[in-house]
Design a protein around this motif. Structure first.
Motif, short mmCIF file in Angstrom:
data_model
loop_
_atom_site.label_atom_id
_atom_site.label_comp_id
_atom_site.label_asym_id
_atom_site.label_seq_id
_atom_site.Cartn_x
_atom_site.Cartn_y
_atom_site.Cartn_z
N GLN A 82 44.88 -61.67 -74.01
CA GLN A 82 43.45 -62.34 -74.46
C GLN A 82 43.32 -61.85 -76.12
O GLN A 82 42.76 -62.72 -76.75
CB GLN A 82 42.53 -61.99 -73.72
CG GLN A 82 41.26 -62.46 -73.82
CD GLN A 82 41.17 -64.05 -73.73
OE1 GLN A 82 41.76 -64.50 -72.69
NE2 GLN A 82 40.61 -64.74 -74.77
N HIS A 136 55.06 -59.90 -75.91
CA HIS A 136 53.93 -61.02 -76.02
C HIS A 136 54.45 -62.03 -77.25
O HIS A 136 55.01 -61.63 -78.19
CB HIS A 136 52.65 -60.16 -76.45
CG HIS A 136 52.05 -59.69 -75.34
ND1 HIS A 136 52.39 -58.44 -74.86
CD2 HIS A 136 50.96 -60.09 -74.43
CE1 HIS A 136 51.68 -58.13 -73.68
NE2 HIS A 136 50.78 -59.42 -73.60
N GLN A 151 48.78 -56.04 -70.00
CA GLN A 151 49.49 -57.15 -70.60
C GLN A 151 48.42 -58.28 -70.73
O GLN A 151 48.41 -59.09 -71.65
CB GLN A 151 50.49 -57.62 -69.50
CG GLN A 151 51.79 -56.82 -69.71
CD GLN A 151 51.60 -55.46 -68.84
OE1 GLN A 151 50.56 -54.73 -68.57
NE2 GLN A 151 52.93 -55.10 -68.15
N ASP A 152 47.60 -58.41 -69.73
CA ASP A 152 46.49 -59.80 -69.75
C ASP A 152 45.58 -59.26 -70.95
O ASP A 152 45.10 -60.49 -71.41
CB ASP A 152 45.86 -59.93 -68.49
CG ASP A 152 46.96 -60.36 -67.40
OD1 ASP A 152 47.74 -61.23 -67.99
OD2 ASP A 152 46.94 -59.89 -66.13
#
Ligand code: SAM
Length: 308
Positions: free
Chosen positions: A280, A303, A275-276
């Motif tokens: 990005q 997202h 997810q992170d």
């Protein structure tokens, strides 16, 4: 055969010419004359390592094989939960009349139909009825464009659209365009909303898909991605892995006669960035206010990003 398909897509596109660019963007993955002398760039196809230029055709084959049973398999595989995830995607988007959606890797139109239903059920929606007795003027036209690399998936969706009363002439309207999400045939700043649901992990160059999403959105437009992600809790991840690796390909074999396509689909989930990292990548493509929310313990995430 391909030329015929391309021609018919272009014909379909005529009524939406305001959406199209006159020239296509160069596709970064297109082979150059020197490619035969250079080592082939590699990528993954599920857990296999393949030549980058081969992946697109391999993904096409997967969805050609499953298209006629795709919607049924979604219900069986997820025990109907994919419907709740897509509803949540629409709750997040909250579309209003006058919105134009580009639904990339839109397949059989599941997300687009939800979008159109929401518009029709909006309190600000007034049908376009030419009658002097109409007290309220009609609302702004709204549309969904379903864009997918597989004509067979689009064809299944078109059939569904007809039974639901959605065509390129209805209001809100829908149209179906075939092509690669890495190279969109639409003008800059055309759409208010861009969705991609369970599609982006199949694409070869995800960064390029995100840059194209940013290009075709209007300022203030919203990007939303619904995708399988990494379950953070190790115990739940173990249960989920056991189910998906052992049960889903077997269901795929029973329902569609295709074990390997569903094996690929499960493996491709494990190759997708967490997810992170994905957040990005969305930021790097130019989007602002990038956030995500996990659904069902992080089995999937939505997202979100804005073009500002
Ligand atoms: C799992 S289906 C999702 C369909 C639909 N969005 C949904 O949520 O039901 C993935 C879709 O991505 C499409 N696809 C895969 N690679 C693509 C690409 N490079 N460009 C456009 N569509 C692509 C496939 O043809 C398929 O219809």
């Amino acid at each position: 055969m391909l030329q015929t398909l391309n021609r018919s897509v272009r014909r379909m596109g005529l009524s939406f010419s305001r959406f199209y660019t006159s020239t296509n963007n160069p596709t970064p993955s297109s082979s150059s004359s020197s490619s035969s002398q250079q080592p082939q760039e590699k990528t993954h196809f599920g857990f296999k390592t393949v030549n980058k230029e081969d992946k697109e055709d391999m993904v096409k084959e997967v969805f050609d094989s499953v298209s006629s049973k795709y919607d049924l398999m979604n219900d069986v595989m997820s025990m109907g939960i994919h419907r709740l995830w897509k509803d949540e995607l629409m709750n997040t988007l909250n579309p209003t009349p006058g919105s134009h959606l580009l639904d990339v890797a839109g397949g059989t139109g599941d997300v687009s139909f939800r979008f159109l239903d929401r518009i029709k059920n909006s309190p600000n929606y007034f049908p376009n009825i030419a009658s002097s007795s109409t007290l309220k003027s009609s609302s702004l036209p709204s549309s969904a464009t379903v864009y997918d690399i597989n004509q067979s998936m689009l064809n299944e969706g078109k059939k569904r659209g007809l039974t639901m009363g959605y065509t390129d002439l209805s209001d809100p309207s829908i149209d179906w365009v075939q092509g690669n999400s890495e190279n969109l045939p639409f003008k800059d700043e055309t759409f208010n909303c861009y969705t991609v649901s369970f599609g982006i992990r199949n694409c070869t160059n995800i960064d390029q898909v995100l840059r194209e999403a940013h290009r075709v959105l209007k300022k203030g437009g919203r990007f939303l991605c619904l995708e399988f992600t990494q379950v953070p809790n190790p115990l739940l991840r173990y249960a989920y892995d056991t189910y998906s690796f052992n049960v889903i390909p077997v269901m795929g074999q029973l329902i569609t006669g295709d074990h390997d396509s569903y094996k690929y689909l499960v493996e491709s989930i494990r190759q997708f960035p967490n997810q992170d990292k994905f957040a990005q990548m969305i930021t790097d493509a130019g989007f602002k206010q990038v956030t995500y929310k996990n659904l069902t313990f992080g089995v999937v995430a939505i997202h979100s990003g804005f073009k500002l």
